[in-house]
Design a protein around this motif. Structure first.
Motif, PDB file in Angstrom:
ATOM      1  N   GLN A  57       8.885  43.559 -29.139  1.00 58.92           N
ATOM      2  CA  GLN A  57      10.505  43.520 -30.743  1.00 58.92           C
ATOM      3  C   GLN A  57      10.323  44.408 -31.235  1.00 58.92           C
ATOM      4  N   SER A  59      11.577  44.704 -34.568  1.00 56.33           N
ATOM      5  CA  SER A  59      12.405  44.044 -35.319  1.00 56.33           C
ATOM      6  C   SER A  59      12.760  46.014 -36.986  1.00 56.33           C
ATOM      7  N   GLY A  97      22.683  41.495 -33.994  1.00 54.58           N
ATOM      8  CA  GLY A  97      21.126  41.703 -33.595  1.00 54.58           C
ATOM      9  C   GLY A  97      20.886  43.072 -33.019  1.00 54.58           C
ATOM     10  N   ARG A 275      16.515  31.012 -36.148  1.00 53.76           N
ATOM     11  CA  ARG A 275      16.044  31.838 -35.131  1.00 53.76           C
ATOM     12  C   ARG A 275      16.907  32.166 -33.381  1.00 53.76           C
ATOM     13  N   GLU A 364      15.506  35.124 -43.058  1.00 54.11           N
ATOM     14  CA  GLU A 364      15.899  36.091 -41.873  1.00 54.11           C
ATOM     15  C   GLU A 364      14.362  35.128 -40.841  1.00 54.11           C
ATOM     16  N   ASP A 366      12.453  35.401 -37.105  1.00 49.49           N
ATOM     17  CA  ASP A 366      11.911  35.560 -35.681  1.00 49.49           C
ATOM     18  C   ASP A 366      10.968  35.073 -35.238  1.00 49.49           C
ATOM     19  N   ARG A 367       9.957  35.872 -34.001  1.00 52.10           N
ATOM     20  CA  ARG A 367       9.162  34.746 -33.774  1.00 52.10           C
ATOM     21  C   ARG A 367       7.758  34.607 -34.072  1.00 52.10           C
ATOM     22  N   GLU A 406      18.700  40.761 -40.590  1.00 54.26           N
ATOM     23  CA  GLU A 406      17.268  41.448 -39.157  1.00 54.26           C
ATOM     24  C   GLU A 406      18.321  41.554 -38.000  1.00 54.26           C
ATOM     25  N   ARG A 409      16.902  41.686 -32.469  1.00 52.12           N
ATOM     26  CA  ARG A 409      16.839  40.434 -32.099  1.00 52.12           C
ATOM     27  C   ARG A 409      17.811  40.350 -30.923  1.00 52.12           C
TER      28      ARG A 409
END
Length: 409
Positions: A57, A59, A97, A275, A364, A366-367, A406, A409
């Motif tokens: 990813q 980001s 995104g 998320r 924010e 993410d994973r 962000e 994603r």
């Protein structure tokens, strides 16, 4: 800009990160210098002209100071910051995104953040390309923007929804929109090759992408406020809880997820954060608690936290992360409501309590990491939420990043 790291328990992860950076990731302008080739019959699956496909990813954070208009894009892979065109007077910064949308009184400036993903269900493609200005969309503060892979729906304060082809924005052109009939009480949401809207009277409608009415679930959502697209379907915030709209074998169904008790209007969930890809949503529940909606289990949980500035969670067993008025991040176990962790105060000045009229900081997620902006301190924190909210990196900036989203994603 400088980057400061908290090295506690960081060394193993650092070796992996350094390996990725040195073997598979180039600098901010790598896509701009890459040769542009012409697609052919032998082009690999997922080929996108002018973009580089990556294994991980890509980001990036889009950051804006509404007072000065200074805008930066922080690449979270390389740690580099790129200065982009100024946008002053931004009342709100949103994203789908890939694109950043700067809501101003004179319309919306659109910035291609140059990082995005394409989810094919059983696999995902990650891309990076040059950052560039796209143009302006009509609308301003209060305008709601929702997108999928094919279209971008722009719903104005007047309830009129205009649909733009996504391919045009990806090529750097706004293009001409198609206008849906009637007006809508909330955002029009692209979903499963259709467009979902709610009338002022609370009736849920479905349109095809040409703007024609399509068969929809016989459902209502009174006083709709807030929406989120999850893998389980579209969630709408309603006066009595949430409405989950799903597509199954070409048929749209709707299911109510009630609060389970009477909830005062001031404590309803009206703006969801989560998320991307997660089925766990968060929303303020008044000033001293947070709602967590588990879409899979169709269940609400109200977590008492104390004064709330911002909240989010990665879902799937991760903690609820709450920025409170003390400027610190607090981690809570969602099922028990027990506080698990707390950082030192990170956000400086009155902005932590939202008392100076400026935008509240946001979280924010993410994973693997969470990101928190500290406008007065001119920095962004990277948080390892799986390690007791450890500050993994601190990015010092030359602007006050009052607004942050962000992309990638």
């Amino acid at each position: 800009m400088s980057v400061r790291r908290n090295v506690t328990a960081w060394a193993p992860a650092a070796l992996v990160a350094v390996s990725l950076l040195t073997t598979s990731c180039a600098g901010q302008d790598d896509a701009a210098s890459a040769p542009r080739t012409t697609p052919s019959a032998s082009a690999p699956h997922g080929y996108v002209e002018g973009a580089q496909e990556k294994a991980e990813q890509q980001s990036r954070l889009v950051l804006n100071d509404p007072r000065s208009g200074d805008t930066r894009v922080l690449d979270l892979i390389t740690g580099k910051v790129q200065e982009v065109s100024r946008t002053a007077g931004t009342a709100e910064l949103t994203t789908d995104g890939r694109f950043g949308y700067f809501h101003t009184s004179g319309g919306m400036h659109v910035l291609d953040g140059g990082a995005w993903m394409v989810d094919h269900g059983d696999h995902v493609h990650y891309y990076r390309a040059s950052i560039r200005d796209v143009g302006r969309l009509p609308g301003g503060p209060g305008t709601r923007i929702r997108s999928d892979a094919a279209v971008t729906a722009v719903t104005g304060e007047d309830g009129r929804a205009r649909i733009y082809r996504r391919a045009g924005l990806e090529k750097g052109k706004v293009g001409s929109p198609r206008t849906l009939p009637g007006t809508h009480a909330g955002a029009v949401v692209p979903y499963e090759e259709h467009l979902l809207g709610v009338t002022e009277a609370g009736k849920v409608l479905m349109y095809d992408r040409e703007g024609k009415r399509a068969a929809s679930a016989n459902a209502r959502c009174e006083e709709v406020r807030g929406d989120a697209v999850t893998r389980r379907g579209v969630v709408l915030g309603c006066a009595d809880g949430a409405l989950l709209v799903r597509e199954v074998d070409g048929t749209f169904t709707a299911e109510k997820i009630p609060y389970g008790s009477d909830v005062p209007e001031a404590e309803r969930a009206t703006a969801f954060r989560h998320r991307p890809g997660s089925d766990t949503l968060t929303a303020p529940a008044g000033k001293r608690a947070v709602w967590v909606l588990d879409v899979t289990e169709r269940a609400w949980t109200r977590v008492k936290t104390g004064p709330v500035v911002s909240a989010n969670t990665a879902g799937e067993g991760s903690p609820l992360i709450v920025l409170q008025s003390d400027g610190a991040l607090h981690g809570y176990d969602i099922s028990t409501g027990k506080q698990l962790s707390k950082t030192k105060p990170l956000v400086t000045g009155a902005s932590a309590a939202g008392t100076d009229g400026s935008a509240d900081p946001v979280i924010e997620v993410d994973r693997s990491r969470a990101y928190l902006n500290d406008p007065k301190g001119r920095r962004v924190y990277e948080i390892d939420y799986n390690d007791n909210l450890r500050v993994a990196r601190t990015f010092d900036l030359d602007i006050e990043p009052a607004l942050m989203v962000e992309t990638g994603r």
